[in-house]
Design an enzyme around this catalytic site. Structure first.
Site, short mmCIF file in Angstrom:
data_model
loop_
_atom_site.label_atom_id
_atom_site.label_comp_id
_atom_site.label_asym_id
_atom_site.label_seq_id
_atom_site.Cartn_x
_atom_site.Cartn_y
_atom_site.Cartn_z
N ASP A 136 -10.64 -6.70 5.31
CA ASP A 136 -9.35 -6.07 5.59
C ASP A 136 -9.17 -4.72 4.90
OD1 ASP A 136 -9.45 -7.55 3.29
OD2 ASP A 136 -7.72 -8.81 3.73
N HIS B 120 -7.48 -16.88 -2.49
CA HIS B 120 -6.18 -16.93 -3.18
C HIS B 120 -5.86 -18.33 -3.73
CE1 HIS B 120 -5.31 -12.86 -2.10
NE2 HIS B 120 -5.36 -13.11 -0.80
N HIS C 236 -7.32 -7.62 -0.63
CA HIS C 236 -6.34 -8.23 -1.52
C HIS C 236 -7.03 -8.68 -2.81
CE1 HIS C 236 -4.75 -8.79 2.60
NE2 HIS C 236 -3.59 -8.53 2.02
N ASP D 243 -12.65 -8.04 -0.59
CA ASP D 243 -11.46 -8.18 0.24
C ASP D 243 -10.42 -7.17 -0.24
OD1 ASP D 243 -10.13 -10.58 2.10
OD2 ASP D 243 -8.66 -9.57 0.82
#
Ligand SMILES: [Zn+2]
Ligand SMILES: [Zn+2]
Ligand SMILES: [Zn+2]
Length: 436
Positions: free
Chosen positions: A240, A112, A153, A151
């Site tokens: 995740d 991120h 996200h 991931d």
């Protein structure tokens, strides 16, 4: 099934002394349970699985990728240097041919972290994959690189860093941004004017299972990789998407992750998120390590694995098939889209509001890229944060053309400090970093 064994390097760095807070999901136990499981399963007894100690990244490695405001030491800790250093160690072992592939099981994570860094967002301060990739390019020459972010996200930081780079393909597969942080990663985010199609986003609906992920892999990701022809394939291996993850809503399993890794066959995998510390991470990581090493992973199963409760609905299956077709069609049309997007423009601008949720900082950014047919184009960034810092940055791309280089140097020289606290020049081609 008998497979060819591969030499796989492992790098562990649980970062004992770094945590956002003691009860935060991004904490050291994430890797301690995995390390235990790797020892218990005897993975390090295999001759073809070799552990290496992580190296330490230096400021130059970070300045090659980021504009840290005001400087690197203000936004990172020693743990970030070792996390990035661990990824670099994985890359070195692969590039030198000591191993066939490598997996950096390190934290803090990085995907991120965007090009400009005023603070931490989504538990990330600096982008460890990008730091590793630019290290490879500096020491081993230009490479075409594909990053597959698995991931849950959206890998918005990696996308931001490579938005204008036609030689880096960023594919992120993630839970739909309308239902999860950071709220981005839709089809229309497709890359800058000189790199259209080098950013690909594949948002999936909540409760997508192994079937959906593997369908996307086979029908979108692998065909696009065949056409892009990368020298290196990097997996941002966030875990995740697992059905037991406490902060997301997907149905991926350890078997699914192992199968995905096996078919994708990345040169380097770098751990990103994954917060189901006891129920998912140990099994997912063991599955990935066995797959990378070309060993049998068919027995890797979570103790509470139940295929019926995690099966995706027919509705999701139909949605995923439709989405795969749409994205692949979009990729095929990238040259046509470029003509439409650019027209006669000499420069293309985008305005971005960026929120650093971990540190509570807001930033307003304007990015300008020079339209160029010969390179990624000169990029300038005007960024103001509510910390009071306003900065200007000029980025000269790797393999820049002479016209863009001359323009970039001219802009840096002529920009004064009347409006800005700092003015930066990041020359990715000559590996020069200047601040005034
Ligand atoms: Zn992703
Ligand atoms: Zn994540
Ligand atoms: Zn150019």
């Amino acid at each position: 099934m008998l497979k060819k064994e591969r030499k796989t390097g492992l790098i562990f760095f649980p970062a004992f002394d770094w945590a956002i807070s003691p009860t935060h999901p991004e904490r050291e136990e994430r890797l301690l349970y995995t390390q235990d499981q790797v020892f218990e399963e005897g993975l390090l007894d295999f001759d073809n699985i070799i552990e290496f100690k992580p190296g330490v990244a230096v400021d130059d490695d970070i300045n090659r990728v980021h504009i840290c405001v005001p400087d690197t030491r203000s936004v990172i800790t020693e743990s970030h240097l070792i996390s990035a250093g661990g990824a670099i160690t994985a890359a070195e072992k692969v590039m030198k041919g000591e191993v066939d592939n490598a997996f950096a099981l390190v934290r803090p994570p990085g995907h991120h972290a965007m090009l400009v860094v005023h603070g931490a967002r989504g538990f990330c301060n600096v982008n460890i994959e990008a730091i590793m990739i630019e290290y490879i390019r500096k020491h081993y020459g230009p490479q075409r690189v594909a990053i597959i972010d698995t991931d849950c996200h959206h890998g918005d930081g990696t996308q931001d860093i490579y938005w204008n780079d036609p030689n880096t393909l960023c594919i992120s597969i993630h839970q739909d941004g309308t239902t999860l942080y950071p709220g981005t990663g839709f089809h229309r985010e497709f890359g800058g004017p000189n790199a259209l199609g080098a950013t690909i986003n594949i948002p999936l609906p909540p409760r997508t299972s192994d079937e959906g992920f593997l369908y996307i892999l086979d029908h979108v990701i692998l065909p696009i990789l065949d056409e892009f022809k990368p020298d290196l394939v990097i997996n941002s291996a966030g875990q995740d998407n697992h059905y037991s993850d406490p902060i997301t809503d997907m149905r991926f399993t350890a078997q699914g992750y192992a199968l995905l890794n096996d078919r994708l066959s990345p040169h380097i995998a770098v751990l990103e998120g994954g917060y189901s510390i006891e129920k998912a991470l140990p099994y997912v990581n063991v599955g990935i390590i066995l797959a990378m090493a070309g060993l049998d992973y068919s027995n890797v199963r979570e103790p509470d694995y139940d295929p019926l409760t995690i099966r995706q609905s027919d509705e999701i299956s139909r949605y995923v098939e439709k989405e795969a077709a749409e994205i692949y069609t979009l990729w095929g049309k990238r040259d046509l889209m470029r003509e439409k997007l650019i027209g006669n423009a000499e420069y293309v601008r985008r305005k971005k509001p960026i929120y650093y949720d971990t540190d509570g900082i807001s930033e307003q950014q304007e990015e300008t890229v020079r339209v160029c047919n010969d390179c990624g184009g000169i990029v300038t960034i005007d960024s103001a944060a509510d910390t009071g810092n306003r900065i200007f940055a000029v980025i000269i791309p790797g393999q820049s053309c002479p016209a863009c280089r001359a323009k970039g140097e001219e802009i840096y020289t002529s920009t004064g400090k009347d409006k800005y606290n700092y003015v930066y020049l990041q020359d990715r081609e000559r590996d020069i970093f200047l601040v005034k």
